[in-house]
Design an enzyme around this catalytic site. Structure first.
Site, mmCIF file in Angstrom:
data_model
loop_
_atom_site.group_PDB
_atom_site.id
_atom_site.type_symbol
_atom_site.label_atom_id
_atom_site.label_comp_id
_atom_site.label_asym_id
_atom_site.label_seq_id
_atom_site.Cartn_x
_atom_site.Cartn_y
_atom_site.Cartn_z
ATOM 1 C CE1 TYR A 189 -10.301 -24.460 15.796
ATOM 2 C CE2 TYR A 189 -8.378 -23.380 14.850
ATOM 3 C CZ TYR A 189 -9.562 -23.309 15.552
ATOM 4 O OH TYR A 189 -10.028 -22.093 15.990
ATOM 5 C CB SER A 221 -9.558 -18.878 13.015
ATOM 6 O OG SER A 221 -8.172 -18.805 13.196
ATOM 7 C CE LYS A 254 -13.086 -22.384 14.412
ATOM 8 N NZ LYS A 254 -14.361 -22.310 15.133
#
Ligand code: NAD
Length: 342
Positions: free
Chosen positions: A150, A125, A154
């Site tokens: 979160y 992302s 990544k």
């Protein structure tokens, strides 16, 4: 047959990628535990393709189950979408996010190694860049500290892949750094199904337009941008899906022990107000919105430099912002029709 395992394939991006795979001569096989998706997505896929896609219902963290799936299929590669993605929830339940997003990647890599499956595309992302110092942001731009657990999953996922490939396992991997996926399949047979109150702009806009939400709140209009609202690079989900096909084709041409990263965006930034006005134009609906305070953790502006993916993978976004919003709107109207008929 070029069979590709799509973990999280019943989700938003995975389901659209399954269509792109079939259109390019691959045979997708979905593995999903439906923790954040619905089986109706499989019906939508059947409506578009005129046939069923093979689907396993199970958790990617379940090693025994994953090994069974690999034993039953001869996979050419894997696209790993399966992950939790709610930024806000991840700050409340970080262990849930680390266990699922990191755990599933580790189990998957071990299983791929055991079954000698060599090609992996990983969903990363643009969140790994935070607020970039230079725009448009390049893949070589140093990553910032993650704003949320979160986002950290990544970053860590990318690091795991880099370290793993360095260990010379005889495998190849690409991490795609998505910018802001929006839109839906133009048929409106599949699209995004946000659970609860959407955290993303476009589902909030379309839900407001059909009356599910009373009004849209813009988080701040005093940023250093053309109209004071935040800037993002909005990419149509079918363009994003196509980038996965190009990534797999590119991987297959590389030497073993290969790892690389690519931005996937349009290369253009749009402000929140520009998106709202474009939506009003394509839908013909005035949108009820108000300006609220800034939201903590929001990046002011980010959009992608796409030179690397354009030149190396031969991929370029085809859909405009208006196309994307038109497809999001068609999808929302379809959801509304089926809700009213229930
Ligand atoms: N949508 C975005 O804005 C965005 C942006 C950047 C990156 N990503 C990443 O792209 C990927 C796909 O995102 P999406 O928007 O399609 O999300 P999504 O929630 O719609 O799809 C993810 C799918 O994975 C499934 N899943 C989750 N954990 C699983 C597990 N352990 N085993 C099996 N299935 C599992 C869910 O049920 C869901 O169907 C995610 O990794 C996400 O972090 C998404």
């Amino acid at each position: 047959m070029k069979k590709i395992l799509i973990t999280g394939g019943a989700g938003y991006i995975g389901s659209h990628t399954a269509i792109a795979m079939v259109n390019s001569g691959f045979e997708p096989v979905i593995l999903d535990d439906f923790s954040n998706s619905e089986k109706s997505m499989l019906v939508g896929l059947r409506d578009i393709l005129g046939r069923d896609i093979q689907c396993y219902e199970g958790n990617c963290n379940d090693k025994t189950y994953l090994e069974q799936v690999f034993a039953e299929n001869d996979f050419l590669g894997v696209i790993h979408f399966a992950a939790f993605k709610a930024v806000g929830e991840s700050t409340q339940k970080p262990l849930k996010y680390y266990a699922n997003n990191i755990g599933s990647l580790l189990v998957l890599l071990e299983t791929m190694e055991k079954f000698e499956v060599k090609n992996l595309v990983f969903s990363s992302s643009c969140t790994v860049y935070g607020q970039p110092d230079v725009l448009p942001v390049l893949e070589s731009t140093p990553r910032k500290d993650a704003e949320s657990p979160y986002g950290n999953t990544k970053k860590i996922g990318e690091d795991i892949l880099r370290d793993y490939i360095k260990s010379k396992p005889g495998a190849r991997a690409i991490a795609l750094r998505y910018f802001n996926p929006i839109g839906a399949h133009p048929s409106a047979a599949i699209g995004e199904l946000p659970l609860g109150v959407p955290a993303n702009l476009v589902p909030f806009i379309t839900q407001t337009a059909v009356g599910i939400r009373e009004k849209l709140t813009l988080y701040g209009n005093d940023y250093d941008t053309v109209d004071g609202t935040c800037v993002r690079d909005y990419i149509h989900v079918m363009d994003l899906a196509d980038a996965h096909v190009k990534a797999l084709e590119y991987l297959a041409q590389q030497e073993l022990d290969f790892f690389d990263l690519f931005n996937v965006g349009t290369g253009n930034g749009n402000t929140v107000l520009e998106v709202i006005h474009a939506f009003e134009k394509v839908s013909g609906m005035p949108l009820n919105y108000q300006v609220g305070p800034r939201r903590p953790g929001d990046v002011e502006k980010t959009w992608a430099n796409t030179d690397k993916i354009n030149s190396k993978l031969g991929w370029k976004a085809q859909y405009s912002l208006e196309d994307s919003l038109r497809d999001s709107w068609k999808w929302q109207q379809k959801l509304e029709e089926s809700r009213v008929l229930k």
